[in-house]
Write a protein that holds these residues in place. Structure first.
Motif, PDB file in Angstrom:
ATOM      1  N   LEU A  75       7.950   7.188   0.591  1.00  0.00           N
ATOM      2  CA  LEU A  75       6.765   7.834   1.157  1.00  0.00           C
ATOM      3  C   LEU A  75       5.550   7.121   0.602  1.00  0.00           C
ATOM      4  CD1 LEU A  75       5.126  10.127   2.550  1.00  0.00           C
ATOM      5  CD2 LEU A  75       5.329  11.363   0.370  1.00  0.00           C
ATOM      6  N   THR A  76       4.652   6.714   1.489  1.00  0.00           N
ATOM      7  CA  THR A  76       3.395   6.098   1.068  1.00  0.00           C
ATOM      8  C   THR A  76       2.258   6.803   1.789  1.00  0.00           C
ATOM      9  OG1 THR A  76       4.513   3.964   0.805  1.00  0.00           O
ATOM     10  CG2 THR A  76       2.111   3.933   0.894  1.00  0.00           C
ATOM     11  N   LEU A  77       1.242   7.169   1.036  1.00  0.00           N
ATOM     12  CA  LEU A  77       0.029   7.757   1.596  1.00  0.00           C
ATOM     13  C   LEU A  77      -1.133   6.841   1.263  1.00  0.00           C
ATOM     14  CD1 LEU A  77       0.430  11.443   0.357  1.00  0.00           C
ATOM     15  CD2 LEU A  77       1.113  10.507   2.571  1.00  0.00           C
ATOM     16  N   TYR A  78      -1.938   6.515   2.266  1.00  0.00           N
ATOM     17  CA  TYR A  78      -3.152   5.721   2.079  1.00  0.00           C
ATOM     18  C   TYR A  78      -4.323   6.513   2.640  1.00  0.00           C
ATOM     19  CZ  TYR A  78      -0.168   1.492   2.043  1.00  0.00           C
ATOM     20  OH  TYR A  78       0.781   0.540   1.778  1.00  0.00           O
ATOM     21  N   VAL A  79      -5.404   6.506   1.928  1.00  0.00           N
ATOM     22  CA  VAL A  79      -6.649   7.005   2.496  1.00  0.00           C
ATOM     23  C   VAL A  79      -7.614   5.836   2.455  1.00  0.00           C
ATOM     24  CG1 VAL A  79      -8.555   8.639   2.326  1.00  0.00           C
ATOM     25  CG2 VAL A  79      -6.253   9.327   1.642  1.00  0.00           C
ATOM     26  N   VAL A  80      -8.048   5.414   3.626  1.00  0.00           N
ATOM     27  CA  VAL A  80      -9.030   4.348   3.734  1.00  0.00           C
ATOM     28  C   VAL A  80     -10.176   4.913   4.552  1.00  0.00           C
ATOM     29  CG1 VAL A  80      -9.520   2.013   4.532  1.00  0.00           C
ATOM     30  CG2 VAL A  80      -7.267   2.559   3.618  1.00  0.00           C
ATOM     31  N   SER A  81     -11.326   5.036   3.899  1.00  0.00           N
ATOM     32  CA  SER A  81     -12.515   5.578   4.538  1.00  0.00           C
ATOM     33  C   SER A  81     -12.209   6.964   5.086  1.00  0.00           C
ATOM     34  CB  SER A  81     -13.027   4.606   5.600  1.00  0.00           C
ATOM     35  OG  SER A  81     -14.291   5.011   6.047  1.00  0.00           O
ATOM     36  N   ASP A  82     -12.177   7.141   6.395  1.00  0.00           N
ATOM     37  CA  ASP A  82     -11.975   8.472   6.979  1.00  0.00           C
ATOM     38  C   ASP A  82     -10.605   8.645   7.621  1.00  0.00           C
ATOM     39  OD1 ASP A  82     -12.256   6.852   9.161  1.00  0.00           O
ATOM     40  OD2 ASP A  82     -13.837   8.022  10.112  1.00  0.00           O
ATOM     41  N   THR A  83      -9.623   7.838   7.210  1.00  0.00           N
ATOM     42  CA  THR A  83      -8.295   7.909   7.811  1.00  0.00           C
ATOM     43  C   THR A  83      -7.224   8.026   6.737  1.00  0.00           C
ATOM     44  OG1 THR A  83      -9.014   6.583   9.688  1.00  0.00           O
ATOM     45  CG2 THR A  83      -6.646   6.719   9.315  1.00  0.00           C
ATOM     46  N   LEU A  84      -6.332   8.982   6.940  1.00  0.00           N
ATOM     47  CA  LEU A  84      -5.145   9.117   6.102  1.00  0.00           C
ATOM     48  C   LEU A  84      -3.986   8.522   6.877  1.00  0.00           C
ATOM     49  CD1 LEU A  84      -3.386  10.282   3.770  1.00  0.00           C
ATOM     50  CD2 LEU A  84      -3.231  12.382   5.147  1.00  0.00           C
ATOM     51  N   ARG A  85      -3.296   7.573   6.262  1.00  0.00           N
ATOM     52  CA  ARG A  85      -2.106   6.971   6.879  1.00  0.00           C
ATOM     53  C   ARG A  85      -0.895   7.413   6.078  1.00  0.00           C
ATOM     54  NH1 ARG A  85      -0.895   2.313  10.340  1.00  0.00           N
ATOM     55  NH2 ARG A  85       1.169   1.520   9.823  1.00  0.00           N
ATOM     56  N   ILE A  86       0.082   7.927   6.781  1.00  0.00           N
ATOM     57  CA  ILE A  86       1.332   8.399   6.200  1.00  0.00           C
ATOM     58  C   ILE A  86       2.423   7.436   6.653  1.00  0.00           C
ATOM     59  CG2 ILE A  86       3.009  10.290   6.178  1.00  0.00           C
ATOM     60  CD1 ILE A  86       0.490  12.044   7.145  1.00  0.00           C
ATOM     61  N   GLU A  87       3.181   6.906   5.705  1.00  0.00           N
ATOM     62  CA  GLU A  87       4.277   6.000   6.042  1.00  0.00           C
ATOM     63  C   GLU A  87       5.551   6.482   5.372  1.00  0.00           C
ATOM     64  OE1 GLU A  87       3.199   2.083   4.731  1.00  0.00           O
ATOM     65  OE2 GLU A  87       1.724   1.830   6.341  1.00  0.00           O
ATOM     66  N   VAL A  88       6.634   6.498   6.130  1.00  0.00           N
ATOM     67  CA  VAL A  88       7.952   6.795   5.582  1.00  0.00           C
ATOM     68  C   VAL A  88       8.857   5.636   5.972  1.00  0.00           C
ATOM     69  CG1 VAL A  88       9.921   8.352   5.583  1.00  0.00           C
ATOM     70  CG2 VAL A  88       7.600   9.289   5.631  1.00  0.00           C
ATOM     71  N   THR A  89       9.378   4.967   4.956  1.00  0.00           N
ATOM     72  CA  THR A  89      10.208   3.783   5.159  1.00  0.00           C
ATOM     73  C   THR A  89      11.635   4.099   4.746  1.00  0.00           C
ATOM     74  OG1 THR A  89       8.309   2.363   4.704  1.00  0.00           O
ATOM     75  CG2 THR A  89      10.498   1.349   4.533  1.00  0.00           C
ATOM     76  N   ASP A  90      12.578   3.818   5.654  1.00  0.00           N
ATOM     77  CA  ASP A  90      13.986   3.992   5.312  1.00  0.00           C
ATOM     78  C   ASP A  90      14.717   2.674   5.522  1.00  0.00           C
ATOM     79  OD1 ASP A  90      15.104   3.821   8.018  1.00  0.00           O
ATOM     80  OD2 ASP A  90      14.360   5.846   8.344  1.00  0.00           O
ATOM     81  N   THR A  91      15.992   2.672   5.215  1.00  0.00           N
ATOM     82  CA  THR A  91      16.760   1.424   5.266  1.00  0.00           C
ATOM     83  C   THR A  91      17.772   1.420   6.402  1.00  0.00           C
ATOM     84  OG1 THR A  91      18.277   2.303   3.619  1.00  0.00           O
ATOM     85  CG2 THR A  91      16.474   0.926   2.812  1.00  0.00           C
ATOM     86  N   LEU A  92      17.440   2.070   7.481  1.00  0.00           N
ATOM     87  CA  LEU A  92      18.280   2.047   8.672  1.00  0.00           C
ATOM     88  C   LEU A  92      17.419   1.533   9.826  1.00  0.00           C
ATOM     89  CD1 LEU A  92      21.207   2.610   9.363  1.00  0.00           C
ATOM     90  CD2 LEU A  92      20.535   4.905  10.057  1.00  0.00           C
ATOM     91  N   GLY A  93      17.041   0.262   9.714  1.00  0.00           N
ATOM     92  CA  GLY A  93      16.089  -0.341  10.634  1.00  0.00           C
ATOM     93  C   GLY A  93      16.592  -0.554  12.038  1.00  0.00           C
TER      94      GLY A  93
END
Length: 144
Positions: A75-93
């Motif tokens: 799980l990765t959360l980024y807040v850049v300026s006025d945007t929250l980006r949520i990323e979930v990375t798994d290993t079943l590409g």
């Protein structure tokens, strides 16, 4: 004695925040990811909704549909300026999620439908094999 009346320079941390963590691909791991996201959103002064719901759905999908034994999801959360980006990375590409309308007689299958309704935008990015990242972006409350 003269005073410098220039305003203070903004710090990078005023506009950029991030956190990343690994979780086991289990219901408990998905729950922990959602709770961790909640704590970071609160500490960053951001509203929990809809981001906490989006994290919960994406983490549950990673634990259910992206599960590979002994491989965690990130799980990765980024807040850049006025945007929250949520990323979930798994290993079943090789299994990319698809948005489908849930059937009324089914008790599951609504995760991406909810993400689509709650996020400003979302998508899937292929990572280095065998990974994929499902991401969603929401504007923070101050920018709405």
């Amino acid at each position: 004695m003269t005073q410098n009346s220039a305003p203070p320079r903004p710090h990078l941390s005023d506009h950029f925040r991030n956190v990343s963590s690994l979780h086991p691909p289990t219901p408990r791991g998905a729950r922990h990811a959602r709770l961790l996201a909640r704590e970071h959103l609160l500490s960053w002064g951001l509203p929990r909704d809809p981001a906490e719901h989006i994290v919960g759905e994406l983490a549950a999908n990673a634990a259910t549909h992206g599960r590979v034994p002994d491989r965690n999801f990130r799980l990765t959360l980024y807040v850049v300026s006025d945007t929250l980006r949520i990323e979930v990375t798994d290993t079943l590409g090789d299994r990319h999620p698809r948005l489908t309308h849930p059937r009324l007689d089914h008790v599951s299958g609504r995760g991406l439908f909810l993400v689509d309704a709650l996020a400003d935008k979302w998508g899937v990015s292929a990572g280095p094999y065998p990974k994929k990242t499902v991401w969603a972006e929401v504007r923070t409350e101050g920018s709405r």
